[in-house]
Design a protein around this motif. Structure first.
Motif, PDB file in Angstrom:
ATOM      1  N   MET A   1       1.015  -0.782   0.272  1.00 15.88           N
ATOM      2  CA  MET A   1       0.305   0.216  -0.089  1.00 15.88           C
ATOM      3  C   MET A   1       1.377   1.274   0.039  1.00 15.88           C
ATOM      4  O   MET A   1       0.326   2.547  -0.496  1.00 15.88           O
ATOM      5  N   ALA A   2       1.909   1.080  -0.159  1.00 16.47           N
ATOM      6  CA  ALA A   2       3.156   2.796   0.522  1.00 16.47           C
ATOM      7  C   ALA A   2       3.563   2.732  -1.018  1.00 16.47           C
ATOM      8  O   ALA A   2       3.343   4.032  -1.089  1.00 16.47           O
ATOM      9  N   ARG A   3       2.628   2.153  -2.474  1.00 18.75           N
ATOM     10  CA  ARG A   3       2.801   2.635  -3.412  1.00 18.75           C
ATOM     11  C   ARG A   3       1.188   3.423  -4.044  1.00 18.75           C
ATOM     12  O   ARG A   3       1.553   3.838  -5.088  1.00 18.75           O
ATOM     13  N   GLY A   4       0.487   3.429  -3.050  1.00 11.92           N
ATOM     14  CA  GLY A   4      -0.395   3.882  -3.159  1.00 11.92           C
ATOM     15  C   GLY A   4      -2.141   2.901  -3.215  1.00 11.92           C
ATOM     16  O   GLY A   4      -1.931   2.187  -3.907  1.00 11.92           O
ATOM     17  N   TYR A   5      -3.205   3.062  -3.296  1.00 15.58           N
ATOM     18  CA  TYR A   5      -4.201   1.889  -4.248  1.00 15.58           C
ATOM     19  C   TYR A   5      -4.083   1.652  -5.024  1.00 15.58           C
ATOM     20  O   TYR A   5      -4.007   0.146  -5.680  1.00 15.58           O
ATOM     21  N   PRO A   6      -3.502   2.257  -6.257  1.00 12.84           N
ATOM     22  CA  PRO A   6      -3.712   1.686  -8.176  1.00 12.84           C
ATOM     23  C   PRO A   6      -2.303   0.736  -8.011  1.00 12.84           C
ATOM     24  O   PRO A   6      -2.678  -0.619  -8.799  1.00 12.84           O
ATOM     25  N   SER A   7      -1.485   0.899  -7.276  1.00 16.73           N
ATOM     26  CA  SER A   7      -0.739  -0.162  -7.248  1.00 16.73           C
ATOM     27  C   SER A   7      -0.710  -1.533  -5.933  1.00 16.73           C
ATOM     28  O   SER A   7      -0.083  -2.786  -6.734  1.00 16.73           O
ATOM     29  N   ALA A   8      -2.101  -0.960  -5.572  1.00 18.75           N
ATOM     30  CA  ALA A   8      -1.707  -2.628  -4.542  1.00 18.75           C
ATOM     31  C   ALA A   8      -2.620  -3.706  -5.979  1.00 18.75           C
ATOM     32  O   ALA A   8      -3.605  -3.424  -5.845  1.00 18.75           O
ATOM     33  N   ALA A   9      -2.291  -5.126  -4.708  1.00 19.83           N
ATOM     34  CA  ALA A   9      -2.645  -5.581  -5.457  1.00 19.83           C
ATOM     35  C   ALA A   9      -4.052  -6.732  -4.473  1.00 19.83           C
ATOM     36  O   ALA A   9      -4.139  -5.406  -3.734  1.00 19.83           O
ATOM     37  N   VAL A  10      -4.684  -6.530  -4.420  1.00 17.93           N
ATOM     38  CA  VAL A  10      -6.024  -6.942  -3.513  1.00 17.93           C
ATOM     39  C   VAL A  10      -5.345  -8.339  -2.681  1.00 17.93           C
ATOM     40  O   VAL A  10      -5.683  -8.059  -1.135  1.00 17.93           O
ATOM     41  N   GLY A  11      -4.148  -8.629  -2.823  1.00 16.33           N
ATOM     42  CA  GLY A  11      -3.908  -9.886  -1.295  1.00 16.33           C
ATOM     43  C   GLY A  11      -3.383  -8.522  -0.630  1.00 16.33           C
ATOM     44  O   GLY A  11      -3.097  -8.766   0.537  1.00 16.33           O
ATOM     45  N   ASP A  12      -2.522  -7.595  -0.967  1.00 20.59           N
ATOM     46  CA  ASP A  12      -1.904  -6.374   0.137  1.00 20.59           C
ATOM     47  C   ASP A  12      -3.344  -5.953   1.233  1.00 20.59           C
ATOM     48  O   ASP A  12      -2.658  -5.497   1.898  1.00 20.59           O
ATOM     49  N   ILE A  13      -3.847  -5.950   0.339  1.00 16.12           N
ATOM     50  CA  ILE A  13      -5.164  -4.852   0.162  1.00 16.12           C
ATOM     51  C   ILE A  13      -5.631  -5.772   1.614  1.00 16.12           C
ATOM     52  O   ILE A  13      -6.582  -5.529   3.162  1.00 16.12           O
TER      53      ILE A  13
END
Length: 85
Positions: A1-13
């Motif tokens: 998530m440090a890269r922001g929402y657009p770059s985050a994978a559902v797994g990160d979330i």
């Protein structure tokens, strides 16, 4: 998530929320739906999204037959009382 929402994978979330990817998909759906679900849940004042026409403040306006001006006065007064001086 440090890269922001657009770059985050559902797994990160899911990991950030402490749930599985399957839980995110079954409770919210695909990633593009997530921001809307978060906003809708926040607006509803509940722990789940509520359609606009079923939200407490909308029902109150209809019940009391308020005009847009009366609703504006009520919401302004409510926020003024709720915010710290």
């Amino acid at each position: 998530m440090a890269r922001g929402y657009p770059s985050a994978a559902v797994g990160d979330i899911a990991a950030l929320a402490g749930v599985s990817v399957d839980t995110v998909h079954s409770s919210v759906g695909r990633k593009p739906v997530l921001p809307r679900e978060l906003v809708e849940t926040s607006l509803s004042g509940r722990d789940h999204a509520v359609p606009a026409g079923q939200r407490d403040h909308v029902l109150l306006v209809h019940e009391r037959g308020w005009t847009p001006e009366q609703f504006r006065e009520w919401i302004t007064d409510s926020w003024t009382r709720a915010l710290p001086a």
